[in-house]
Design an enzyme around this catalytic site. Structure first.
Site, PDB file in Angstrom:
ATOM      1  N   ARG A  93       0.835  -1.208   0.000  1.00 33.29           N
ATOM      2  CA  ARG A  93       0.000   0.000   0.000  1.00 33.29           C
ATOM      3  C   ARG A  93       0.869   1.257   0.000  1.00 33.29           C
ATOM      4  O   ARG A  93       0.519   2.263  -0.623  1.00 33.29           O
ATOM      5  CB  ARG A  93      -0.948  -0.019   1.209  1.00 33.29           C
ATOM      6  CG  ARG A  93      -1.742   1.257   1.359  1.00 33.29           C
ATOM      7  CD  ARG A  93      -2.844   1.128   2.387  1.00 33.29           C
ATOM      8  NE  ARG A  93      -3.359   2.428   2.793  1.00 33.29           N
ATOM      9  CZ  ARG A  93      -4.064   2.630   3.895  1.00 33.29           C
ATOM     10  NH1 ARG A  93      -4.362   1.617   4.696  1.00 33.29           N
ATOM     11  NH2 ARG A  93      -4.504   3.836   4.198  1.00 33.29           N
ATOM     12  N   ASN A 147     -10.448  -4.657   0.086  1.00 27.50           N
ATOM     13  CA  ASN A 147     -10.578  -3.528  -0.838  1.00 27.50           C
ATOM     14  C   ASN A 147      -9.843  -3.759  -2.152  1.00 27.50           C
ATOM     15  O   ASN A 147      -8.905  -4.559  -2.188  1.00 27.50           O
ATOM     16  CB  ASN A 147      -9.991  -2.277  -0.176  1.00 27.50           C
ATOM     17  CG  ASN A 147     -11.037  -1.550   0.633  1.00 27.50           C
ATOM     18  OD1 ASN A 147     -12.188  -1.453   0.244  1.00 27.50           O
ATOM     19  ND2 ASN A 147     -10.619  -1.028   1.788  1.00 27.50           N
ATOM     20  N   CYS A 169     -18.579  -2.494   3.603  1.00 30.35           N
ATOM     21  CA  CYS A 169     -17.784  -1.311   3.913  1.00 30.35           C
ATOM     22  C   CYS A 169     -18.380  -0.678   5.158  1.00 30.35           C
ATOM     23  O   CYS A 169     -19.590  -0.739   5.376  1.00 30.35           O
ATOM     24  CB  CYS A 169     -17.835  -0.336   2.742  1.00 30.35           C
ATOM     25  SG  CYS A 169     -16.965   1.196   3.069  1.00 30.35           S
ATOM     26  N   HIS A 199     -17.539   3.263  -1.892  1.00 34.06           N
ATOM     27  CA  HIS A 199     -16.765   4.507  -1.762  1.00 34.06           C
ATOM     28  C   HIS A 199     -17.187   5.551  -2.807  1.00 34.06           C
ATOM     29  O   HIS A 199     -16.426   6.474  -3.113  1.00 34.06           O
ATOM     30  CB  HIS A 199     -15.245   4.249  -1.853  1.00 34.06           C
ATOM     31  CG  HIS A 199     -14.697   3.486  -0.676  1.00 34.06           C
ATOM     32  ND1 HIS A 199     -13.365   3.222  -0.509  1.00 34.06           N
ATOM     33  CD2 HIS A 199     -15.316   2.949   0.409  1.00 34.06           C
ATOM     34  CE1 HIS A 199     -13.178   2.545   0.618  1.00 34.06           C
ATOM     35  NE2 HIS A 199     -14.360   2.364   1.187  1.00 34.06           N
ATOM     36  N   TYR A 252     -15.637   9.808   0.570  1.00 33.24           N
ATOM     37  CA  TYR A 252     -14.704   9.635  -0.552  1.00 33.24           C
ATOM     38  C   TYR A 252     -15.011  10.541  -1.742  1.00 33.24           C
ATOM     39  O   TYR A 252     -14.154  10.738  -2.604  1.00 33.24           O
ATOM     40  CB  TYR A 252     -14.679   8.167  -1.002  1.00 33.24           C
ATOM     41  CG  TYR A 252     -13.897   7.299  -0.040  1.00 33.24           C
ATOM     42  CD1 TYR A 252     -12.522   7.186  -0.147  1.00 33.24           C
ATOM     43  CD2 TYR A 252     -14.524   6.622   0.999  1.00 33.24           C
ATOM     44  CE1 TYR A 252     -11.787   6.418   0.736  1.00 33.24           C
ATOM     45  CE2 TYR A 252     -13.802   5.846   1.898  1.00 33.24           C
ATOM     46  CZ  TYR A 252     -12.434   5.748   1.762  1.00 33.24           C
ATOM     47  OH  TYR A 252     -11.711   4.997   2.646  1.00 33.24           O
TER      48      TYR A 252
HETATM   49  P1  NAD Z   1      -3.073  -6.143   6.576  1.00 32.22           P
HETATM   50  O1  NAD Z   1      -1.980  -5.531   5.804  1.00 32.22           O
HETATM   51  O2  NAD Z   1      -2.895  -6.343   8.013  1.00 32.22           O
HETATM   52  O3  NAD Z   1      -3.421  -7.549   5.899  1.00 32.22           O
HETATM   53  C1  NAD Z   1      -4.257  -8.460   6.538  1.00 32.22           C
HETATM   54  C2  NAD Z   1      -3.640  -9.832   6.498  1.00 32.22           C
HETATM   55  O4  NAD Z   1      -3.762 -10.404   5.191  1.00 32.22           O
HETATM   56  C3  NAD Z   1      -2.145  -9.853   6.818  1.00 32.22           C
HETATM   57  O5  NAD Z   1      -1.908 -10.539   8.024  1.00 32.22           O
HETATM   58  C4  NAD Z   1      -1.551 -10.524   5.601  1.00 32.22           C
HETATM   59  O6  NAD Z   1      -0.453 -11.369   5.910  1.00 32.22           O
HETATM   60  C5  NAD Z   1      -2.720 -11.298   5.058  1.00 32.22           C
HETATM   61  N1  NAD Z   1      -2.570 -11.796   3.688  1.00 32.22           N
HETATM   62  C6  NAD Z   1      -1.916 -11.252   2.643  1.00 32.22           C
HETATM   63  N2  NAD Z   1      -2.020 -12.033   1.553  1.00 32.22           N
HETATM   64  C7  NAD Z   1      -2.785 -13.093   1.909  1.00 32.22           C
HETATM   65  C8  NAD Z   1      -3.251 -14.244   1.244  1.00 32.22           C
HETATM   66  N3  NAD Z   1      -2.935 -14.489  -0.028  1.00 32.22           N
HETATM   67  N4  NAD Z   1      -4.004 -15.138   1.924  1.00 32.22           N
HETATM   68  C9  NAD Z   1      -4.297 -14.940   3.221  1.00 32.22           C
HETATM   69  N5  NAD Z   1      -3.886 -13.867   3.910  1.00 32.22           N
HETATM   70  C10 NAD Z   1      -3.129 -12.964   3.274  1.00 32.22           C
HETATM   71  O7  NAD Z   1      -4.396  -5.352   6.237  1.00 32.22           O
HETATM   72  P2  NAD Z   1      -5.393  -4.464   7.091  1.00 32.22           P
HETATM   73  O8  NAD Z   1      -4.863  -3.092   7.126  1.00 32.22           O
HETATM   74  O9  NAD Z   1      -5.726  -5.127   8.354  1.00 32.22           O
HETATM   75  O10 NAD Z   1      -6.654  -4.493   6.136  1.00 32.22           O
HETATM   76  C11 NAD Z   1      -7.202  -5.730   5.757  1.00 32.22           C
HETATM   77  C12 NAD Z   1      -8.038  -5.625   4.526  1.00 32.22           C
HETATM   78  O11 NAD Z   1      -9.272  -5.034   4.838  1.00 32.22           O
HETATM   79  C13 NAD Z   1      -7.435  -4.791   3.400  1.00 32.22           C
HETATM   80  O12 NAD Z   1      -7.714  -5.382   2.160  1.00 32.22           O
HETATM   81  C14 NAD Z   1      -8.169  -3.483   3.533  1.00 32.22           C
HETATM   82  O13 NAD Z   1      -8.236  -2.777   2.336  1.00 32.22           O
HETATM   83  C15 NAD Z   1      -9.511  -3.949   3.965  1.00 32.22           C
HETATM   84  N6  NAD Z   1     -10.340  -2.944   4.640  1.00 32.22           N
HETATM   85  C16 NAD Z   1     -11.585  -2.786   4.165  1.00 32.22           C
HETATM   86  C17 NAD Z   1     -12.434  -1.847   4.691  1.00 32.22           C
HETATM   87  C18 NAD Z   1     -13.803  -1.685   4.110  1.00 32.22           C
HETATM   88  O14 NAD Z   1     -14.476  -0.723   4.413  1.00 32.22           O
HETATM   89  N7  NAD Z   1     -14.264  -2.596   3.271  1.00 32.22           N
HETATM   90  C19 NAD Z   1     -11.994  -1.082   5.801  1.00 32.22           C
HETATM   91  C20 NAD Z   1     -10.707  -1.285   6.282  1.00 32.22           C
HETATM   92  C21 NAD Z   1      -9.881  -2.237   5.696  1.00 32.22           C
HETATM   93  C1  G6P Z   2     -12.193   3.395   5.553  1.00 32.25           C
HETATM   94  C2  G6P Z   2     -12.776   2.543   4.474  1.00 32.25           C
HETATM   95  C3  G6P Z   2     -11.897   1.470   4.090  1.00 32.25           C
HETATM   96  C4  G6P Z   2     -10.528   2.089   3.979  1.00 32.25           C
HETATM   97  C5  G6P Z   2     -10.044   2.248   5.363  1.00 32.25           C
HETATM   98  C6  G6P Z   2      -8.690   2.870   5.456  1.00 32.25           C
HETATM   99  O1  G6P Z   2     -13.092   3.693   6.453  1.00 32.25           O
HETATM  100  O2  G6P Z   2     -14.111   2.202   4.534  1.00 32.25           O
HETATM  101  O3  G6P Z   2     -12.371   0.823   2.971  1.00 32.25           O
HETATM  102  O4  G6P Z   2      -9.698   1.415   3.180  1.00 32.25           O
HETATM  103  O5  G6P Z   2     -11.019   2.868   6.161  1.00 32.25           O
HETATM  104  O6  G6P Z   2      -8.290   3.007   6.771  1.00 32.25           O
HETATM  105  P1  G6P Z   2      -6.782   3.175   7.202  1.00 32.25           P
HETATM  106  O7  G6P Z   2      -6.855   3.469   8.642  1.00 32.25           O
HETATM  107  O8  G6P Z   2      -6.126   1.849   6.882  1.00 32.25           O
HETATM  108  O9  G6P Z   2      -6.196   4.278   6.372  1.00 32.25           O
HETATM  109 MN    MN Z   3     -14.622   0.923   2.789  1.00 35.55          MN
END
Ligand code: NAD
Ligand code: G6P
Ligand code: MN
Length: 432
Positions: A93, A147, A169, A199, A252
């Site tokens: 990222r 995401n 989300c 978003h 967003y």
């Molecule tokens: P992170 O960097 O901690 O990753 C989460 C885990 O995924 C890590 O422990 C990593 O080792 C693992 N991983 C990587 N590749 C993998 C694979 N092939 N198989 C299994 N595990 C694997 O990430 P984070 O900051 O905790 O965020 C997690 C995810 O959630 C991200 O994709 C982020 O974009 C998403 N997210 C979504 C929202 C939303 O609103 N939808 C909000 C926040 C975060």
């Molecule tokens: C938001 C969104 C996620 C986004 C994340 C980022 O609220 O809904 O989809 O990617 O938070 O948060 P961070 O703390 O990792 O910048």
């Molecule tokens: Mn989101």
């Protein structure tokens, strides 16, 4: 008894998910939660897995948390699979955010070039997960949080043929939690209608008598109410613009309506303390230090610094609503089915839905104004080009996605950003 499998279990958000399941255990009698990760996330997985088990051990509920690097073993007979993985972890990222910024373009987790590259890295992995699910848990629901959530959900449903998939989300959740107080109402007293893409959605709001209060909420939109996720800088929306649309945009939309202000702010942050991803890497490190404490058995407050706060309100409530056939209103990513008339029926959109045992049934929004319609069609086309490039590894298609993305400056430098990102992420882009 219910078996949950969480892919990307080593995420710092896992305690949030446990808290949501603990809160709902009486309705949602889980027996096992399998946290799946990969070698690169092993240490995080162990630390957060132990905290997750301690959280359950502090309750009367006999839930077992199993951590594993063996995805196939975990997926066997799963009822619900949740995905929250990040291919390349936060280091990837950082590149998504830094490289465009160094060329004076927005660098952001889900928007602009970075968001498209996150999709390029994620879609091949998602394809393998769905292949495993077809074999090992053909009845399971896939609840996607990874995401860019809307794009990944569209790939799963339309391209990999897994219909039992819902994308989530936390953005709509935090609007609905925080907006009522702004006009002297309680949570639950207002009625919400959302439509658009992940978003990139708008909403309108009505009070108990059915009177529209969207305009009143627009008047307060530039106040810090907590209704915008922590990761988005709150540049001021133009009230004239919003009143004229009579819709509340999501946080967003600032990247599109206030592109210059947002870009300037991220460049300033970048020079001061690094990109958001770099800052979050530090937050993550301190969170894991906290998680290591063997006396800790609940979700720590510090997790609220992350933009994804309250994500379990979406994830766990969605699973609960499916399992108990609740028919409640939630805003999720699902196939359009006519809810938004200017988009194809099979496109994935983020809209107000009723969630029941059948999954998500989108509620009709009706016609969009020209302003919203034009943006939505461009953004959906950008998503389609992104998926197509992610599936084929076609360079020209990636250029199409870049060229149609409103946050990328057209011309030679766009190609340079694309090329640099392709090299930077080579390891995670087997298709290119
Ligand atoms: P992170 O960097 O901690 O990753 C989460 C885990 O995924 C890590 O422990 C990593 O080792 C693992 N991983 C990587 N590749 C993998 C694979 N092939 N198989 C299994 N595990 C694997 O990430 P984070 O900051 O905790 O965020 C997690 C995810 O959630 C991200 O994709 C982020 O974009 C998403 N997210 C979504 C929202 C939303 O609103 N939808 C909000 C926040 C975060
Ligand atoms: C938001 C969104 C996620 C986004 C994340 C980022 O609220 O809904 O989809 O990617 O938070 O948060 P961070 O703390 O990792 O910048
Ligand atoms: Mn989101």
């Amino acid at each position: 008894s219910i078996k949950i499998v969480t892919i990307g279990g080593g995420s710092s958000y896992t305690p949030e998910l446990m808290e949501g399941f603990i809160k709902r255990y009486k309705e949602l009698p889980i027996s096992e939660i399998w946290l799946v990760d990969i070698e690169d996330g092993k240490e995080k997985l162990e630390i957060v897995g132990e905290l997750a088990q301690r959280m359950w051990d502090a309750t009367p509920y006999p839930v077992r948390v199993i951590t594993t690097l063996n995805r196939r073993e975990a997926l066997k007979d799963a009822d619900f699979v949740t995905t929250q993985f990040r291919v390349g972890l936060l280091d990837a990222r950082i590149k998504d955010e830094r490289i465009p910024l160094l060329h004076g373009m927005l660098g952001q987790e889900t928007n602009g070039a970075g968001g498209m590259f996150k999709a390029f890295r994620t879609i091949p992995v998602m394809k393998e997960i769905v292949q495993d699910m077809k074999e090992l848990c053909p009845e399971a629901w896939l609840i996607n949080f990874t995401n860019p959530s809307g794009i990944i959900t569209e790939a799963v449903i339309k391209h990999f043929g897994w219909k039992k998939c819902i994308g989530l989300c936390n953005v709509p959740v935090i609007s609905m939690m925080n907006e009522p107080k702004v006009i002297g109402k309680q949570v639950g007293e207002l009625n919400y209608q959302f439509a658009g893409l992940n978003h990139f959605h708008w909403h309108k709001v009505f009070d108990e008598e059915g009177k529209e209060v969207t305009g009143q909420l627009i008047d307060h939109i530039n106040e810090k109410s907590g209704g915008t996720p922590a990761n988005i800088y709150q540049a001021e929306f133009s009230l004239e613009l919003l009143h004229s649309t009579n819709l509340l945009p999501c946080g967003y939309h600032r990247y599109y309506y206030l592109e210059k202000e947002m870009l300037e702010h991220s460049l300033e942050e970048f020079r001061k303390g690094g990109t958001r991803a770099e800052q979050m890497k530090a937050v993550e490190a301190s969170l894991f230090e906290i998680y290591k404490n063997p006396d800790l058995n609940k979700k720590p407050e510090e997790l609220q610094k992350r933009g994804g706060a309250y994500y379990s309100e979406a994830a766990c409530e969605c699973i609960n609503a499916i399992y108990n056939n609740k028919g409640i209103h939630m805003v999720v990513s699902t196939q359009n089915n006519g809810a938004i008339s200017c988009l194809n029926s099979d496109s994935v959109v983020e809209v107000s839905c009723l969630i029941s045992a059948k999954g998500a049934t989108p509620m009709a929004w009706g016609d969009m104004g020209s302003f919203e319609k034009g943006q939505l069609q461009v953004m959906k086309a950008m998503e389609e080009c992104t998926i197509s490039a992610a599936l084929s590894g076609d360079y020209g298609m990636a250029l199409q996605a870049f060229t149609i993305n409103p946050l990328i400056q057209k011309g030679g430098e766009a190609k340079q950003v694309l090329n640099e990102l392709l090299v930077a992420h080579e390891k995670y882009l087997p298709q290119f």
